[in-house]
Design a protein around this motif. Structure first.
Motif, mmCIF file in Angstrom:
data_model
loop_
_atom_site.group_PDB
_atom_site.id
_atom_site.type_symbol
_atom_site.label_atom_id
_atom_site.label_comp_id
_atom_site.label_asym_id
_atom_site.label_seq_id
_atom_site.Cartn_x
_atom_site.Cartn_y
_atom_site.Cartn_z
ATOM 1 N N GLN A 21 0.832 -1.198 0.000
ATOM 2 C CA GLN A 21 0.000 0.000 0.000
ATOM 3 C C GLN A 21 0.868 1.250 0.000
ATOM 4 O O GLN A 21 1.940 1.291 0.613
ATOM 5 N N ALA A 22 0.366 2.280 -0.666
ATOM 6 C CA ALA A 22 1.054 3.567 -0.642
ATOM 7 C C ALA A 22 0.876 4.213 0.719
ATOM 8 O O ALA A 22 -0.191 4.156 1.315
ATOM 9 N N THR A 23 1.945 4.817 1.236
ATOM 10 C CA THR A 23 1.867 5.496 2.537
ATOM 11 C C THR A 23 2.509 6.872 2.507
ATOM 12 O O THR A 23 2.688 7.493 3.554
ATOM 13 N N GLY A 24 2.834 7.350 1.322
ATOM 14 C CA GLY A 24 3.579 8.606 1.224
ATOM 15 C C GLY A 24 2.893 9.785 1.877
ATOM 16 O O GLY A 24 3.540 10.559 2.595
ATOM 17 N N GLN A 25 1.590 9.949 1.648
ATOM 18 C CA GLN A 25 0.881 11.075 2.233
ATOM 19 C C GLN A 25 0.798 10.945 3.758
ATOM 20 O O GLN A 25 0.969 11.925 4.483
ATOM 21 N N SER A 26 0.526 9.738 4.242
ATOM 22 C CA SER A 26 0.490 9.533 5.695
ATOM 23 C C SER A 26 1.858 9.792 6.313
ATOM 24 O O SER A 26 1.972 10.413 7.382
ATOM 25 N N ASP A 27 2.918 9.310 5.652
ATOM 26 C CA ASP A 27 4.278 9.561 6.149
ATOM 27 C C ASP A 27 4.538 11.066 6.262
ATOM 28 O O ASP A 27 5.058 11.554 7.272
ATOM 29 N N SER A 28 4.190 11.786 5.215
ATOM 30 C CA SER A 28 4.430 13.226 5.191
ATOM 31 C C SER A 28 3.608 13.950 6.245
ATOM 32 O O SER A 28 4.110 14.821 6.967
ATOM 33 N N LEU A 29 2.331 13.581 6.357
ATOM 34 C CA LEU A 29 1.461 14.222 7.346
ATOM 35 C C LEU A 29 1.935 13.928 8.768
ATOM 36 O O LEU A 29 1.878 14.795 9.642
ATOM 37 N N PHE A 30 2.425 12.710 8.991
ATOM 38 C CA PHE A 30 2.906 12.354 10.325
ATOM 39 C C PHE A 30 4.136 13.174 10.698
ATOM 40 O O PHE A 30 4.256 13.663 11.830
ATOM 41 N N GLU A 31 5.043 13.347 9.765
ATOM 42 C CA GLU A 31 6.232 14.164 10.032
ATOM 43 C C GLU A 31 5.836 15.613 10.337
ATOM 44 O O GLU A 31 6.384 16.240 11.252
ATOM 45 N N ARG A 32 4.915 16.145 9.551
ATOM 46 C CA ARG A 32 4.442 17.514 9.808
ATOM 47 C C ARG A 32 3.762 17.597 11.172
ATOM 48 O O ARG A 32 3.978 18.545 11.940
ATOM 49 N N ALA A 33 2.925 16.605 11.476
ATOM 50 C CA ALA A 33 2.166 16.619 12.728
ATOM 51 C C ALA A 33 3.090 16.560 13.943
ATOM 52 O O ALA A 33 2.849 17.233 14.949
ATOM 53 N N LYS A 34 4.169 15.768 13.838
ATOM 54 C CA LYS A 34 5.084 15.653 14.980
ATOM 55 C C LYS A 34 5.765 16.969 15.314
ATOM 56 O O LYS A 34 6.175 17.186 16.460
ATOM 57 N N ARG A 35 5.855 17.864 14.339
ATOM 58 C CA ARG A 35 6.475 19.158 14.602
ATOM 59 C C ARG A 35 5.551 20.106 15.359
ATOM 60 O O ARG A 35 6.030 21.055 15.979
ATOM 61 N N VAL A 36 4.251 19.843 15.310
ATOM 62 C CA VAL A 36 3.295 20.791 15.914
ATOM 63 C C VAL A 36 2.350 20.148 16.921
ATOM 64 O O VAL A 36 1.576 20.851 17.592
ATOM 65 N N THR A 37 2.399 18.824 17.056
ATOM 66 C CA THR A 37 1.500 18.103 17.956
ATOM 67 C C THR A 37 2.301 17.052 18.715
ATOM 68 O O THR A 37 3.115 16.355 18.095
ATOM 69 N N PRO A 38 2.129 16.898 20.029
ATOM 70 C CA PRO A 38 2.881 15.880 20.772
ATOM 71 C C PRO A 38 2.688 14.489 20.169
ATOM 72 O O PRO A 38 1.565 13.984 20.090
ATOM 73 N N GLY A 39 3.790 13.889 19.726
ATOM 74 C CA GLY A 39 3.721 12.559 19.145
ATOM 75 C C GLY A 39 3.060 12.497 17.792
ATOM 76 O O GLY A 39 2.901 11.412 17.223
ATOM 77 N N GLY A 40 2.653 13.648 17.273
ATOM 78 C CA GLY A 40 2.022 13.680 15.967
ATOM 79 C C GLY A 40 0.562 13.281 15.943
ATOM 80 O O GLY A 40 -0.030 13.147 14.870
#
Length: 458
Positions: A21-40
């Protein structure tokens, strides 16, 4: 109004779902989220820390399915952790919310929908009065304060592995996310940093399903205890079913003025029209609800006997308030959901039948693969424990093989089945799950069990 038939699988879904399965968007969103939300993430179990990998970021939901930001589609067994008993995006619920939004999203004043929903909840559960709040945590927190105010006592008794929200006084020997993220049995009380020891000492703890221990504790300390709070069927240490002896001990605990508080945030309207307490014949003084009575929107409630509820402000001296309590959008979603359930009384039998078949199929698949599991199921709730069992309390649940569960979870996920990402959670079946979903789930489970055995033999 009747519950709509199960939705057809989305065009993108196949019972032979690709394991790549493709996970590129989830990977990217998770990295962004970790910068602004505890644990992403905005709730801990969503982080996948106990199962590994990157959490899927969802884009849409319909019927029995979720679709993530990469376009992958999954059969969903979380159902937003319980409220989606009719399935995601149910037309009656969606239309009710849209109609309510036309008149405004929040009043900060009374509205007719909260009256109708309160009448409906009281009529089904037997509560005489109910107060709406915005979450299950608010409901249990408020009910506990009310019990202390009504009895004039300060101690609370809870059970190991029962989770009642992230309220300070109840984060003692709690379950679900705390078990998952701690990774150890019996985290020291309190279960969270930031909870003062002095506060935690006001909460007494006993073992779920240990009737003699409950009787002994009440005999010694009952005169000090304002309330015994419990999950009638535990869903937050995995599904744990109460014994007849334990239910009898709970009723005995009411003697001497102690109140009995049933936390039905998860089980209310889920295990029957009258919840777990109605199904099991329990008679609590107060009950707490959430999940389904919000139809997927943020709602909680607590209620019970009028003489107790009239201790709540503005009638009584126990203060509790909330700007968004009784919000018209949430009330409309709850009304539509409960009305749909009332209009289709056969739904509960269909949910139980599906879930029992799922449990049986999973047990057979595990047996054929040579993987040891114990499956606890009641109504539309189920947990697969990776151990021989039986599992009837927190201590026994914590013996599960979490590494094996993590492998199985990932095996399901890559085959298009979205299971709860924790060994210590219940899954939830909805009215939108049908034969197609059952067959696809069991096929994915068979293959995932085989992977566990292959990994063990490698």
């Amino acid at each position: 109004m009747t519950v709509t038939p199960p939705a057809q699988p989305p065009a993108a879904f196949s019972t032979a779902q690709s394991t790549a399965q493709a996970t590129g968007q989830s990977d990217s969103l998770f990295e962004r989220a970790k910068r602004v939300t505890p644990g992403g993430v905005n709730s801990p179990v969503r982080a996948f820390r106990s199962v590994g990998g990157v959490p899927r970021f969802m884009a849409s939901a319909d019927g029995a399915y979720l679709t993530d930001a990469d376009g992958n589609t999954y059969i969903d067994y979380i159902g937003s952790w319980g409220p989606m008993i009719l399935g995601h995006n149910h037309p009656a619920v969606r239309e009710a919310v849209v109609a309510a939004a036309q008149s405004g999203t929040s009043f900060g004043a009374p509205g007719w929908r909260e009256v109708e929903l309160a009448e409906l909840v009281c009529g089904v559960t037997g509560a005489q009065k109910v107060r709406f709040v915005n979450s299950g945590t608010e409901a249990t927190m408020s009910a506990l304060r009310l019990a202390r105010g009504f009895t004039g006592r300060k101690y609370t008794l809870k059970f190991r592995g029962n989770y009642h929200g992230h309220f300070d006084g109840l984060l003692v020997e709690a379950g679900s996310g705390l078990m998952t993220n701690a990774g150890v049995l019996g985290a020291a009380a309190p279960s969270s940093a930031g909870v003062p020891d002095e506060y935690a000492r006001l909460t007494l703890v006993s073992e779920y399903n240990d009737a003699p221990a409950l009787d002994a504790l009440m005999a010694a300390r009952g005169h000090e205890i304002a309330a015994v709070i419990f999950e009638p069927v535990v869903g937050n240490a995995g599904v744990l079913l109460p014994t007849t002896e334990f239910l009898s001990a709970l009723h005995r605990a009411r003697g001497g003025g102690t109140l009995l508080i049933a936390d039905e945030v998860m089980t209310g309207f889920r295990l029957s029209a009258s919840g777990a307490t109605g199904r099991l014949g329990l008679r609590p003084d107060l009950s707490c609800w959430g999940k389904i009575i919000g139809g997927g929107l943020p709602v909680g409630a607590y209620g019970g006997r009028a003489e107790i509820m009239d201790f709540v402000s503005p009638v009584g001296p126990v203060y509790q308030a909330g700007t968004l309590s009784g919000n018209p959008l949430a009330m409309s979603a709850g009304l539509a959901t409960l009305q749909a359930l009332q209009a289709d009384p056969g739904l509960y039998d269909r949910l139980e039948h599906y879930t029992a078949r799922l449990a049986g199929g999973l047990a057979q698949a595990a047996l054929e693969a040579g993987v040891t599991v114990c499956i606890n199921q009641i109504g539309s709730m189920l947990t697969v424990f990776f151990q021989a069992g039986p599992v009837s309390n927190y201590t026994e649940a914590a013996r599960s093989d979490t590494a094996a569960f993590a492998t199985w979870f990932q095996g399901l996920l890559k085959r298009g089945v979205y299971w709860a990402p924790s060994q210590y959670e219940s899954i939830f079946v909805s009215g939108a799950h049908g034969e197609t979903e059952l067959e696809a789930t069991l096929q994915a489970a068979r293959e995932a069990f085989v992977e566990i055995k292959a990994q063990a033999n490698a």
